[in-house]
Design a protein around this motif. Structure first.
Motif, PDB file in Angstrom:
ATOM      1  N   VAL A  78       0.882  -1.215   0.176  1.00 38.78           N
ATOM      2  CA  VAL A  78       0.032   0.115  -0.046  1.00 38.78           C
ATOM      3  C   VAL A  78       0.976   1.397   0.027  1.00 38.78           C
ATOM      4  N   MET A  79       1.955   1.503   0.804  1.00 38.05           N
ATOM      5  CA  MET A  79       2.686   2.634   1.112  1.00 38.05           C
ATOM      6  C   MET A  79       3.625   2.642  -0.155  1.00 38.05           C
ATOM      7  N   ILE A  80       4.046   1.754  -0.705  1.00 39.67           N
ATOM      8  CA  ILE A  80       5.040   2.086  -1.736  1.00 39.67           C
ATOM      9  C   ILE A  80       4.245   2.580  -3.085  1.00 39.67           C
ATOM     10  N   TRP A  81       3.150   2.131  -3.284  1.00 43.39           N
ATOM     11  CA  TRP A  81       2.190   2.883  -4.484  1.00 43.39           C
ATOM     12  C   TRP A  81       1.861   4.190  -4.101  1.00 43.39           C
ATOM     13  N   ILE A  82       1.510   4.268  -2.926  1.00 43.72           N
ATOM     14  CA  ILE A  82       1.058   5.769  -2.446  1.00 43.72           C
ATOM     15  C   ILE A  82       2.364   6.644  -2.798  1.00 43.72           C
ATOM     16  N   ALA A  83       3.654   6.088  -2.134  1.00 42.42           N
ATOM     17  CA  ALA A  83       4.903   7.051  -2.531  1.00 42.42           C
ATOM     18  C   ALA A  83       5.169   7.300  -3.824  1.00 42.42           C
ATOM     19  N   GLY A  84       5.128   6.026  -4.797  1.00 43.20           N
ATOM     20  CA  GLY A  84       5.323   6.356  -6.019  1.00 43.20           C
ATOM     21  C   GLY A  84       4.293   7.412  -6.526  1.00 43.20           C
ATOM     22  N   GLY A  85       3.243   7.443  -6.193  1.00 43.15           N
ATOM     23  CA  GLY A  85       2.159   8.152  -6.957  1.00 43.15           C
ATOM     24  C   GLY A  85       2.575   9.799  -6.516  1.00 43.15           C
ATOM     25  N   VAL A  86       2.795   9.946  -5.139  1.00 39.49           N
ATOM     26  CA  VAL A  86       2.842  11.133  -4.547  1.00 39.49           C
ATOM     27  C   VAL A  86       4.375  11.920  -5.236  1.00 39.49           C
ATOM     28  N   ILE A  87       5.498  11.124  -5.422  1.00 40.71           N
ATOM     29  CA  ILE A  87       6.410  11.291  -5.956  1.00 40.71           C
ATOM     30  C   ILE A  87       6.505  11.997  -7.421  1.00 40.71           C
ATOM     31  N   LEU A  88       5.752  10.993  -8.243  1.00 37.42           N
ATOM     32  CA  LEU A  88       5.356  11.285  -9.468  1.00 37.42           C
ATOM     33  C   LEU A  88       4.663  12.483  -9.663  1.00 37.42           C
ATOM     34  N   LEU A  89       3.683  12.733  -8.926  1.00 42.44           N
ATOM     35  CA  LEU A  89       2.825  14.105  -8.943  1.00 42.44           C
ATOM     36  C   LEU A  89       3.770  15.213  -8.501  1.00 42.44           C
ATOM     37  N   ARG A  90       4.363  14.923  -7.500  1.00 37.06           N
ATOM     38  CA  ARG A  90       5.120  16.206  -7.070  1.00 37.06           C
ATOM     39  C   ARG A  90       6.424  16.792  -8.142  1.00 37.06           C
ATOM     40  N   THR A  91       6.941  15.741  -8.627  1.00 40.79           N
ATOM     41  CA  THR A  91       7.995  15.910  -9.769  1.00 40.79           C
ATOM     42  C   THR A  91       7.673  16.425 -11.089  1.00 40.79           C
ATOM     43  N   THR A  92       6.627  15.772 -11.549  1.00 43.65           N
ATOM     44  CA  THR A  92       6.254  16.183 -13.065  1.00 43.65           C
ATOM     45  C   THR A  92       4.853  16.602 -13.150  1.00 43.65           C
ATOM     46  N   GLY A  93       4.099  16.785 -12.091  1.00 42.27           N
ATOM     47  CA  GLY A  93       2.736  17.585 -12.080  1.00 42.27           C
ATOM     48  C   GLY A  93       1.828  16.608 -12.688  1.00 42.27           C
ATOM     49  N   SER A  94       1.995  15.522 -12.760  1.00 44.24           N
ATOM     50  CA  SER A  94       0.959  14.528 -13.049  1.00 44.24           C
ATOM     51  C   SER A  94       1.065  13.117 -12.785  1.00 44.24           C
ATOM     52  N   LEU A  95       0.032  12.147 -12.718  1.00 46.61           N
ATOM     53  CA  LEU A  95       0.166  10.927 -12.380  1.00 46.61           C
ATOM     54  C   LEU A  95       0.681  10.183 -13.571  1.00 46.61           C
ATOM     55  N   ASP A  96       0.695  10.575 -14.846  1.00 45.65           N
ATOM     56  CA  ASP A  96       1.062   9.813 -15.890  1.00 45.65           C
ATOM     57  C   ASP A  96       2.606   9.881 -16.046  1.00 45.65           C
ATOM     58  N   TRP A  97       3.158   8.563 -16.190  1.00 44.85           N
ATOM     59  CA  TRP A  97       4.599   8.695 -15.991  1.00 44.85           C
ATOM     60  C   TRP A  97       5.156   8.611 -17.509  1.00 44.85           C
ATOM     61  N   THR A  98       4.432   8.737 -18.704  1.00 40.76           N
ATOM     62  CA  THR A  98       4.880   9.153 -19.795  1.00 40.76           C
ATOM     63  C   THR A  98       6.276   9.855 -19.801  1.00 40.76           C
ATOM     64  N   SER A  99       5.993  11.241 -19.371  1.00 41.55           N
ATOM     65  CA  SER A  99       7.188  12.121 -19.407  1.00 41.55           C
ATOM     66  C   SER A  99       8.224  11.746 -18.725  1.00 41.55           C
ATOM     67  N   LEU A 100       8.260  11.203 -17.621  1.00 40.51           N
ATOM     68  CA  LEU A 100       9.364  10.841 -16.925  1.00 40.51           C
ATOM     69  C   LEU A 100      10.010   9.818 -17.568  1.00 40.51           C
ATOM     70  N   MET A 101       9.501   8.757 -18.283  1.00 42.28           N
ATOM     71  CA  MET A 101      10.466   7.674 -19.105  1.00 42.28           C
ATOM     72  C   MET A 101      10.654   8.500 -20.188  1.00 42.28           C
ATOM     73  N   GLN A 102      10.118   9.238 -20.738  1.00 41.22           N
ATOM     74  CA  GLN A 102      10.615   9.970 -21.976  1.00 41.22           C
ATOM     75  C   GLN A 102      12.020  10.764 -21.511  1.00 41.22           C
ATOM     76  N   THR A 103      11.961  11.542 -20.677  1.00 44.93           N
ATOM     77  CA  THR A 103      13.223  12.296 -19.897  1.00 44.93           C
ATOM     78  C   THR A 103      14.218  11.253 -19.664  1.00 44.93           C
ATOM     79  N   MET A 104      14.007   9.982 -19.060  1.00 44.01           N
ATOM     80  CA  MET A 104      14.963   8.805 -19.242  1.00 44.01           C
ATOM     81  C   MET A 104      15.486   8.723 -20.277  1.00 44.01           C
ATOM     82  N   ALA A 105      14.878   8.430 -21.176  1.00 44.72           N
ATOM     83  CA  ALA A 105      15.073   7.830 -22.589  1.00 44.72           C
ATOM     84  C   ALA A 105      15.991   9.095 -23.534  1.00 44.72           C
ATOM     85  N   THR A 106      15.821  10.163 -23.052  1.00 44.02           N
ATOM     86  CA  THR A 106      16.374  11.386 -23.835  1.00 44.02           C
ATOM     87  C   THR A 106      17.727  11.542 -23.259  1.00 44.02           C
TER      88      THR A 106
END
Length: 503
Positions: A195-223
């Motif tokens: 439960v907590m690791i999924w909440i943590a992943g969601g919160v960090i994704l939202l705070r760093t990218t502004g969205s729960l869509d992780w597409t931009s995160l993976m695109q930045t990693m790929a680039t």
């Protein structure tokens, strides 16, 4: 109240709850070896599921996996195969192990293997090998506890003191409760972890990218970090063979002991089907946190700190406290199982092997004393290693994997011999140590030490078994004859049911 104090208070409350669960679920009154080490073989499907997955996912998954992905990228995904092959081993060896354990009161690998090969020496060897390779894994868990406490308090609690706190909490409920306490605390911890690791992943994704869509995160990693999202060509041999070494997770004594403890073999069948879902599902938010760390928190001094550091930076104190309780759950749920398993090996295989007439009361006292000693040894070792947690765990699993050939012989192959099992195990362990620590022959062809140990072990085991005497006919009937009978009794009703369905 300061931020770090809020986090520490939540973690402290969690530790108190875990101790309470362990105390209140223990067996009241006089405790026998069967109760303390395998819970009187009464663990149901729900608890067996969570005690298995919680034992499986240790600090290796919560702290070590994130550190590995932070530093090396997706080549860590080779480890994902463990989430499939380990449950597969439950299906293959769990059921016959349960039947033999129930019939002949086995509680450890060494007890089963030693009885089949009619060899106390082999029983002692299996026990010693298991204990030797349990210590590095214990070391990694205690080290993870130190990392967590040091990070969440911003250094106010030192790494050493964090290790000591983890050590003290676990010792409390193991000594008081035994297997049932371990299993029920694992259940609480297993639920909290996922439960907590999924909440943590969601919160960090939202705070760093502004969205729960992780597409931009993976695109930045790929680039910007393409080396982290590709598997290097030179790593493919390791990637393609790592699943063989990862069979060691189910052979690892704490996991294997659950085969003896469940109420019936149907629970093991469901374990083999359902656990991969939990185990694989767990790694997705871990990857999100690690990759967010690569982008937004580069250059960490210790890669294993990425989860607590990212949470401290981007989450509220309450959430950090809850998630770090989840991280401690991952650490504690494996540490308690490892300590409990080490105690059972020492007590059942070594102490009772030497003193078979000793009462359960005296044997349990010796086993509990051993818990204190071996955990203290792991605590001391945790202060002298800077290796990544995943590296330490790999060594431990590769060593314990070497028990597999002799175990397979006891369960399935009438041609296995005592000399073959003994010599194969010795050769396998030596090869693991040499290919892990001798620079000139370290990881030949890029393959893991556990893989090379198993290959050499199997070759020696089969060849020597072909040339040396087998167990007595009485022993062959005791094991293979009984398992053949069980299979017939199981298969005949199944065939009858199918005929009724067809008609």
């Amino acid at each position: 109240m300061e931020r770090w104090m809020i986090i520490l208070l939540i973690v402290a409350i969690y530790c108190a709850v875990v101790i309470a669960v362990g105390v209140f679920t223990r067996t009241k009154g006089q405790t026998t070896l069967q109760d303390y080490f395998v819970g009187n073989r009464s663990i149901g499907a729900f608890v067996s599921f969570f005690t298995y997955v919680a034992t499986f996912h240790s600090s290796f998954a919560f702290i070590g996996a994130a550190g590995q992905m932070y530093s090396s990228g997706i080549k860590f995904f080779a480890t994902f195969t463990s989430c499939v092959v380990s449950p597969l081993m439950i299906y293959i060896i769990g059921r016959p192990t349960w039947y033999l354990g129930k019939k002949y009161n086995y509680m450890t690998q060494g007890e089963l293997v030693g009885d089949y090969y009619e060899s106390k020496a082999l029983r002692y060897l299996v026990a010693v090998v298991s204990l030797i390779f349990l210590v590095p894994y214990l070391q990694s868990q205690i080290a993870a506890g130190g990392i967590i406490f040091e990070t969440i308090t911003e250094g106010r609690i030192s790494y050493l003191m964090g290790c000591v706190i983890l050590y003290a909490v676990i010792i409390c409920y193991i000594l008081l409760g035994g297997f049932k306490a371990v299993a029920w605390t694992d259940t609480v911890q297993g639920i909290l972890m996922i439960v907590m690791i999924w909440i943590a992943g969601g919160v960090i994704l939202l705070r760093t990218t502004g969205s729960l869509d992780w597409t931009s995160l993976m695109q930045t990693m790929a680039t910007n970090y393409s080396d982290r999202v590709l598997i290097p060509a030179e790593y493919w041999p390791t990637y393609m063979t790592s699943f063989i070494s990862l069979f060691g997770i189910s052979i690892y004594p704490p996991s294997f002991q659950r085969f003896f403890a469940v109420k019936n073999p149907k629970s093991l069948k469901w374990l083999s089907v359902t656990t991969p879902i939990y185990l694989i599902f767990f790694y997705v938010p871990i990857m999100i946190i690690a990759f967010a760390g690569v982008i937004y928190m580069p250059g960490l001094e210790s890669a294993d700190q990425v989860v607590p550091m990212m949470l401290t930076q981007y989450a509220s104190p309450v959430l950090v406290g809850l998630v770090m309780s989840g991280a401690l759950a991952a650490t504690m749920s494996s540490t308690d199982s490892q300590l409990h398993s080490a105690s059972s090996i020492f007590t059942v295989d070594l102490y009772k092997g030497v003193r078979p007439q000793a009462s359960d009361k005296k044997a349990l006292f010796a086993g509990k004393a051993f818990i204190v000693v071996i955990s203290a040894a792991a605590l001391i070792l945790s202060q002298y290693s800077n290796a990544l947690i995943t590296t330490i765990v790999t060594i431990a699993l590769g060593g314990c994997l070497q028990v597999l050939p002799s175990l397979i012989g006891a369960l399935f192959w009438r041609g296995a011999s005592k000399a073959g099992a003994f010599s194969g195990l010795v050769v396998g362990v030596l090869v693991v140590i040499l290919t892990q620590y001798v620079p000139a022959i370290q990881a030949p062809l890029g393959l893991s030490s556990g893989f090379w140990g198993l290959v050499c072990n199997l070759l020696v085991f089969v060849v020597v078994s072909k040339l040396t005497p087998k167990p007595s006919q009485a022993t062959l009937e005791k094991f293979h004859g009984y398992l053949d009978q069980v299979n017939r009794e199981y298969e005949e009703p199944q065939v009858a049911v199918k005929k009724e369905v067809v008609q």
